[in-house]
Design a protein around this motif. Sequence first.
Motif, PDB file in Angstrom:
ATOM      1  N   TYR A 107       7.955 -23.010  15.894  1.00 60.58           N
ATOM      2  CA  TYR A 107       9.369 -23.088  15.529  1.00 60.58           C
ATOM      3  C   TYR A 107       9.542 -23.356  14.033  1.00 60.58           C
ATOM      4  O   TYR A 107      10.427 -22.792  13.388  1.00 60.58           O
ATOM      5  CB  TYR A 107      10.078 -24.185  16.328  1.00 60.58           C
ATOM      6  CG  TYR A 107      11.476 -24.412  15.820  1.00 60.58           C
ATOM      7  CD1 TYR A 107      12.490 -23.490  16.072  1.00 60.58           C
ATOM      8  CD2 TYR A 107      11.784 -25.528  15.037  1.00 60.58           C
ATOM      9  CE1 TYR A 107      13.759 -23.668  15.580  1.00 60.58           C
ATOM     10  CE2 TYR A 107      13.057 -25.711  14.535  1.00 60.58           C
ATOM     11  CZ  TYR A 107      14.039 -24.784  14.804  1.00 60.58           C
ATOM     12  OH  TYR A 107      15.297 -24.952  14.293  1.00 60.58           O
ATOM     13  N   THR A 110       9.159 -20.184  12.305  1.00 59.31           N
ATOM     14  CA  THR A 110      10.321 -19.340  12.569  1.00 59.31           C
ATOM     15  C   THR A 110      11.524 -19.785  11.748  1.00 59.31           C
ATOM     16  O   THR A 110      12.282 -18.960  11.244  1.00 59.31           O
ATOM     17  CB  THR A 110      10.676 -19.394  14.070  1.00 59.31           C
ATOM     18  OG1 THR A 110       9.511 -19.150  14.826  1.00 59.31           O
ATOM     19  CG2 THR A 110      11.740 -18.375  14.408  1.00 59.31           C
ATOM     20  N   TYR A 115      13.687 -15.526  12.795  1.00 57.57           N
ATOM     21  CA  TYR A 115      13.119 -15.055  14.059  1.00 57.57           C
ATOM     22  C   TYR A 115      12.997 -13.526  14.110  1.00 57.57           C
ATOM     23  O   TYR A 115      12.146 -12.977  14.807  1.00 57.57           O
ATOM     24  CB  TYR A 115      13.939 -15.583  15.238  1.00 57.57           C
ATOM     25  CG  TYR A 115      15.235 -14.859  15.496  1.00 57.57           C
ATOM     26  CD1 TYR A 115      15.269 -13.717  16.298  1.00 57.57           C
ATOM     27  CD2 TYR A 115      16.428 -15.305  14.950  1.00 57.57           C
ATOM     28  CE1 TYR A 115      16.453 -13.048  16.550  1.00 57.57           C
ATOM     29  CE2 TYR A 115      17.608 -14.644  15.189  1.00 57.57           C
ATOM     30  CZ  TYR A 115      17.622 -13.510  15.985  1.00 57.57           C
ATOM     31  OH  TYR A 115      18.799 -12.837  16.219  1.00 57.57           O
ATOM     32  N   LEU A 119       9.646 -11.769  15.630  1.00 53.19           N
ATOM     33  CA  LEU A 119       9.629 -11.283  17.012  1.00 53.19           C
ATOM     34  C   LEU A 119       8.550 -10.238  17.257  1.00 53.19           C
ATOM     35  O   LEU A 119       7.871 -10.253  18.295  1.00 53.19           O
ATOM     36  CB  LEU A 119      10.999 -10.688  17.367  1.00 53.19           C
ATOM     37  CG  LEU A 119      12.100 -11.689  17.698  1.00 53.19           C
ATOM     38  CD1 LEU A 119      13.387 -10.964  18.027  1.00 53.19           C
ATOM     39  CD2 LEU A 119      11.691 -12.569  18.862  1.00 53.19           C
ATOM     40  N   TYR A 151      13.005 -22.615  23.200  1.00 52.31           N
ATOM     41  CA  TYR A 151      13.561 -21.664  22.226  1.00 52.31           C
ATOM     42  C   TYR A 151      12.567 -20.539  21.958  1.00 52.31           C
ATOM     43  O   TYR A 151      12.902 -19.345  22.004  1.00 52.31           O
ATOM     44  CB  TYR A 151      13.903 -22.416  20.939  1.00 52.31           C
ATOM     45  CG  TYR A 151      14.382 -21.531  19.803  1.00 52.31           C
ATOM     46  CD1 TYR A 151      15.691 -21.049  19.777  1.00 52.31           C
ATOM     47  CD2 TYR A 151      13.541 -21.194  18.755  1.00 52.31           C
ATOM     48  CE1 TYR A 151      16.132 -20.239  18.736  1.00 52.31           C
ATOM     49  CE2 TYR A 151      13.970 -20.390  17.711  1.00 52.31           C
ATOM     50  CZ  TYR A 151      15.259 -19.918  17.707  1.00 52.31           C
ATOM     51  OH  TYR A 151      15.694 -19.110  16.680  1.00 52.31           O
ATOM     52  N   MET A 152      11.320 -20.894  21.666  1.00 53.23           N
ATOM     53  CA  MET A 152      10.317 -19.889  21.337  1.00 53.23           C
ATOM     54  C   MET A 152       9.968 -19.030  22.566  1.00 53.23           C
ATOM     55  O   MET A 152       9.754 -17.816  22.442  1.00 53.23           O
ATOM     56  CB  MET A 152       9.051 -20.560  20.811  1.00 53.23           C
ATOM     57  CG  MET A 152       9.238 -21.327  19.496  1.00 53.23           C
ATOM     58  SD  MET A 152       9.976 -20.348  18.177  1.00 53.23           S
ATOM     59  CE  MET A 152       8.826 -19.001  18.032  1.00 53.23           C
ATOM     60  N   LEU A 155      12.642 -16.396  23.032  1.00 49.90           N
ATOM     61  CA  LEU A 155      12.466 -15.317  22.058  1.00 49.90           C
ATOM     62  C   LEU A 155      11.311 -14.401  22.479  1.00 49.90           C
ATOM     63  O   LEU A 155      11.399 -13.168  22.367  1.00 49.90           O
ATOM     64  CB  LEU A 155      12.197 -15.905  20.667  1.00 49.90           C
ATOM     65  CG  LEU A 155      13.372 -16.568  19.945  1.00 49.90           C
ATOM     66  CD1 LEU A 155      12.935 -17.112  18.592  1.00 49.90           C
ATOM     67  CD2 LEU A 155      14.528 -15.593  19.753  1.00 49.90           C
ATOM     68  N   ALA A 206      18.650 -18.446  21.406  1.00 47.73           N
ATOM     69  CA  ALA A 206      17.590 -17.546  21.862  1.00 47.73           C
ATOM     70  C   ALA A 206      17.997 -16.843  23.152  1.00 47.73           C
ATOM     71  O   ALA A 206      17.642 -15.670  23.377  1.00 47.73           O
ATOM     72  CB  ALA A 206      16.295 -18.319  22.050  1.00 47.73           C
TER      73      ALA A 206
END
Length: 1202
Positions: A107, A110, A115, A119, A151-152, A155, A206
Amino acid sequence: MALSDQPAAGGPEEEAEEETLVFRAALEAFGESAETRALLGRLWEVHGGGVAREVALERFRVIMDKYQEQPHLLDPHLEWMMNLLLDIVQDQTSPASLVHLAFKFLYIITKVRGYKTFLSLFPHEVADVEPVLDLVTDQNPKDHETWETRYMLLLWLSVTCLIPFDFSRLDGNLLTQPGQTRMSIMDRILQIAESYLIVSDKARDAAAVLMSRFITRPDVKRSKMAEFLDWSLCNLASSSFQTLQGVITMDGMLQALAQIFKHGKREDCLPYAATVLRCLDDCKLPESNQTLLRKLGVKLVQRLGLTFLKPKVAAWRYQRGCRSLATNLQLLAEGQSEQKPLIPTEDADEDDDVPEGVESVIEQLLVGLKDKDTVVRWSAAKGIGRMAGRLPKALADDVVGSVLDCFSFQETDKAWHGGCLALAELGRRGLLLPSRLVDVVAVILKALTYDEKRGSCSVGTNVRDAACYVCWAFARAYEPQELKPFVTAISSALVIAAVFDRDVNCRRAASAAFQENVGRQGTFPHGIDILTTADYFAVGNRTNCFLVISVYIAGFPEYTQPMIDHLVTMKINHWDGVIRELAVKALHNLTQRAPEYSATQVFPRLLSMTLSPDLHTRHGSILACAEVAYALYKLAAQENRPVTDHLDEQAVQGLKQIHQQLYDRQLYRGLGGELMRQAVCVLIEKLSLSKMPFQGDTIIDGWQWLINDTLRCLHLISSHSRQQIKDAAVSALATLCSEYYMKEPGEADPAIQEKLITQYLAELRSPEEMTRCGFSLALGALPGFLLKGRLQQVLAGLRAVTHTSPEDVNFPESRRDGLKAIARICQTVGVKAGAPDEAVCSENVSQIYSALLGCMNDYTRDSRGDVGGWVRKAAMTGLMDLTLLLARSQPELIEAHICERIMCCVAQQASEKIDRFRAHAISVFLTLLHFDSPPIPHVPHRGELEKLFPRSDVASVNWNAPSQAFSRITQLLGLPTYRYPVLLGLIVSLGGLTESTVRHSTQSLFEYMKGVQRDPQALGSFSGTLLQIWEDNLLNDRVSLPLLKTLDHVLTHGCFDIFTTEEDHPFAVKLLALCKKEIKNSKDVQKLLSAILVFCGMVQFPGNVRRSALLQLCLLLCHRFPLIRKTTASQVYETLLTYSEVVGADVLDEVVTVLSDTAWDAELAVVREQRNRLCDLLGVPRPQLVPQVTLSPTQHEAPVLP
């Protein structure tokens, strides 16, 4: 949009040199690659928690944050960093804490790089879909410690949704057991995305990205898009922005809808666009006070509008042609010319019907341009640009017209700012046709000077900044021939903004826009020359812009008149007084560039403005009249002509009438009167310097009345402007007298002289301190011919002002200004033998020195602190100026005892505790020491002083810093003449409150005493001086309190151990006597506490001194204040343990037990019994109660010695 990432208006001005250093520190590569690799490799060791884990995280944040402004430097390293972290995540043996830590690191990367770039680096094979989905499913949405993981993962899941296979192929057989059906992957992803769209952490963002990638898939949109849109619109309709949960829900829905309509195909989204727009209208988002919701609303509206319109490039748009610098250079190298701009053609689809919802979308975007928050206005401006690019030419032109309607003076600054942003977007996209430039440039020129007052400040900084952005965008958007008709106006406006704007970010934005136009257009007059002077860094200093850069630019004729007109129209009536004063000074400088225009065109306008009903306009115009007239006089004087050759009779009469017109309208009264008085005083000064032909005119009496009345009423003027008005009145008086009161060269008109001096001397006895200040300085400012024959009388009056009497002890400012006046008079009249009424001579010099030296002991204090320091500083300056004056002309007038006293007084101030006064004193001391034209006579110990303070070291020492000053000043203790005053100053410093001053003064004193420890004679001299200081300042708390603290320090550190070998040493005997006198009948707790420590320190001296010290301590054990009793017992306890020889070993335990076990804050009767027991054990007589016969009979204790 600001062209520079600078602080908002009102922030401090930043120096260009500092900015240069910042920009030169730009990074060139990711320099922490090896450290980062090692850090990521140690995650297995630190994931368990505790300090190591936090240190690793914090270090990684620090490394990444360095690249916030240059994140592209991380691109070559992103892949291996991600692989290291994802290896941990995909390792089945990794504990949960390690996985969460890896996602925290991901994160952080990112956050710095963004992001979108990140990605594509996630693994997104078919085999990754289910593992990632299972990881997301296993997360707890309510765990606030692991939100980075969720969150990650969301994504990552959004990337896996891009696989080109139908999700149903991954489901296999959904029937696991009879009667049970497993949920499909499509439903699982939809369920997860929907659940995370309503959470309160960043996972919501996200989830919106995931939904946009998922719902727009061909296999999902057929079965799930309508269902999801219905679900999201229902949530929007049922949520309220008045509640926290409602705001969260609406935020998630709006983000998801905006992303879907951005990434989805038009034909897929068009059937739902009208429905979504109606629902959005029902939400009434513009009424919300949530900035983010309004921004998302505008973003969604523009996406809906783009969905209504077919995606196309408008054939009618303006195209400049090739704008690539590399391509242009290549074409030039090949001998080809740059591509010609395409001529706008009629749109082939002009007749296409515009969908019904477009009008509503554009209306909402135009409303968004006026929103109160910048982010909403900026989003709306981008929406206007995108929409206009798909509209027919006629409708797009209507949009431009609607945007131009924002530039009405009925609109707020928010509308102006939004309008500027929209125009910049339209111009940048080629949607602002050259035919509209006439209207657009007109409003942009107004926006470049937009400044509306709101209360005590103004608004408009963002408008001017955005207007500079428009000019910057136009430079890139149009061919030079299109902007050629507007070059003069735009270049002048940008130069004016870059030089005369109040706010640094606007000046820098204007400078950047000017530079862009010079580079792209190449038509700005003298562009390169101006840029080298007014670049981004040079315009950072406002004073430099107004007074230096402006003069250089005004040297180019194209800019001179617009700059002068701008100052007259916009700046001399500015709400900020600092800007008004800078503007009139700039006008003074620019007058020399255009004297004819200033005299014939500007001056009449300024005179007409002096009667304006607006206070700021009146103030600025009067100051401007003064400065312009003086500038014209200087030009005329260069050719030996009078100023009237530039100013006609009407202008001269107008100047003469300003005071009378203000007086008749009673404009000298009230708060506005302060500004008028200051302005007219400046006018008087400048007109007198300009030698206006007003000799014998009644206006001189009017001016004199104003000066006198201003000085007399200073106490009625607000404190923040009092000093400025006082200085202006005194300066005006000096020039007025010099020009209009001289009857013959060097001779004054006797009647005027008598009246003026008699009146001013009488005012020195005023009961108002400020009146004394004003007239003291006025007497000091009188020219020499008015003082001729009256010098003794004037000096006597000023000496009376500087004298401290019980009635005016609280008038330190009048004493300060009286001293300044005496020093200035001495400089004015000079030195002349045998003429005590005309100049400084042997008959009056001793009285002058006496007044100045007498004020060196002014230590008056009030609620403002050590106000006597102002007096001492003025006295030191006066002593220096007078001594240097005498040394240059008649050094024999400087007597030895006077010189010694001056040097000693200044040396004392040089060792005291207030930094700025100490630094000033050292400056005076060294000036007198090193003056050699000729040298000051009779300086004590000159040779030793020059060795201690060599000329080469003077400039390199920061005398304000205690660490550097005290170590040098303390060396003066070795010189007998300076020992007393320097030690006195050090004592005050050592007993101060400032930690650094106390520490360094104490350290310096101990260093000196360490050096004389083995020299009985030097130590005896030092101790004798110490006792003499106390004797001279007995019961003077300013000295005695810090002296007690000093004695405690030196006794505790054994500085007088050499005296303890002799019984009843004279130093100890006298020290004890002085200490007893100091605290006799004292109720000062601080003094008593310090005395306790001194008495305890004196126990180390044998003989009667020890017995008397112990007796005094026993007396204090029964003091009326419980705090004193407790502190005494505690200190005696520590002392007896430190000096074990004081009490016999047989009774020591019992003494210590009594001291420690007794409640010394109990009733006196109980305490006295224990105290008497201590007296018996210590071998000192018990104190006896002595009756006192008073109106209220009481008893107190007194020692009875055998």
